[in-house]
Design an enzyme around this catalytic site. Sequence first.
Site, PDB file in Angstrom:
ATOM      1  CG  LEU A 185     -60.273 -13.358 -10.728  1.00  0.00           C
ATOM      2  CD1 LEU A 185     -61.238 -12.665 -11.671  1.00  0.00           C
ATOM      3  CD2 LEU A 185     -59.480 -14.436 -11.456  1.00  0.00           C
ATOM      4  N   PRO A 186     -56.452 -11.650  -8.902  1.00  0.00           N
ATOM      5  CG  PRO A 186     -54.592 -11.774 -10.322  1.00  0.00           C
ATOM      6  CD  PRO A 186     -55.954 -12.360 -10.113  1.00  0.00           C
ATOM      7  CE  LYS A 219     -54.502  -6.699  -5.562  1.00  0.00           C
ATOM      8  NZ  LYS A 219     -55.819  -7.124  -4.993  1.00  0.00           N
ATOM      9  CB  THR A 261     -58.414  -7.741  -2.262  1.00  0.00           C
ATOM     10  OG1 THR A 261     -58.590  -8.751  -1.259  1.00  0.00           O
ATOM     11  CG2 THR A 261     -58.263  -6.391  -1.578  1.00  0.00           C
ATOM     12  CE  LYS A 273     -58.263  -8.674   2.535  1.00  0.00           C
ATOM     13  NZ  LYS A 273     -58.266  -9.672   1.478  1.00  0.00           N
TER      14      LYS A 273
END
Length: 375
Positions: free
Chosen positions: A142-143, A326, A172, A249
């Site tokens: 998912l974003p 983001k 992430t 990450k």
Amino acid sequence: FFLRTGNRRFPYPVTNLSHLDIEKEARSMFWLRKVHSTSGPMSFRGGVMGRHMFSSNRARLSSVVEKNDDPVAFLGLGNMGLPMASNLATKSNRPVIAFDLNEHSLKKAKEVNGIQTATSVESIMTTSSSQAKPPSTIITMLPSDAAVNSVMNTIADFLPATSSTTIIDCSTVSPTTSRYWYETLSSKDCLFVDAPVSGGVKGAQDGTLTFMVGSTRETLESTIVHSILSFMGSRMIPCGGPGSGAAVKLCNNLALAAQMVGICEAMNLGEALDVDPKVLADVMNMSTAKSWSCEVNNPHPEVAASTGSPASKDYSGGFGTKLMLKDLGLAVSAGKEAHVALPLGNVTKELYQLADLRGLGDKDFGVILQFLRGR
């Protein structure tokens, strides 16, 4: 060939296994472990012995041992999620039920053999099998943190008081978010593992992703996590406890974003000095400037034409500038919480924010080259 349960071993006829061409290798590298499930019959899981646990040639053997008709739910079918779900569906022996809010993504998923699409997360959680029980494995890609929180809240609402469900979040997000859901879902005996990825869209398509897994080596060995991830990637790296995969990450993408800006500046300067961009890229890739941003995802369209990377397609596909922004925001916030100075990270974040405001947010993050040129 034996099944191992505890300290006992039982003979198992290898003729019952498929993929006979790799049985010989399986004999020398694999034990099949009998794993009891609280929600269904026993199934067999693959465990790799010794230090070779994470090598890619062992990973493909999981298809021999994974014999389970219970569907895997896959939530999030963007540029990364769709090829990941496709590899899972085509390489595993389990059906995949997928969902995304984007109708175009759902339409593309329907074209993949082995993928069924759902109308909502709720429908997956209530109709994934003939017993109308939640799927035993759920993968999310998912974003944003907000999207993960929304989906996890829905999943939690449908989970029974005790559940054997395994949730692998490849999004992430902030380490704080990952730790929160690990703790929250643990109360229902649900295993939540953060496992963000590296390798880009090409890695997702080729099934060669690297997973940064927020778990110990023992968790990867003793659960279905390694087996499931092996269908979509070639490396599964245990990073520690809950949230450690997310932390690794963010550190990786913090470095990647700055790396890309450096490559863009170098390519821009080289061309202004009448250097052939292909020659410049070749020299850099044989010198100390060699990097993923220069070799695999070079931001110059002429160089990218030889690899078919996003810059050769007007920066379509790839890893979006808005998504990189983001991730940089998450990294900078984490730096503030940890009282760590990130001067280059902050400047890089500002550059991507300006590019986003210029309308380049949906372009691959290598579009910074064009932004620096004032385009």
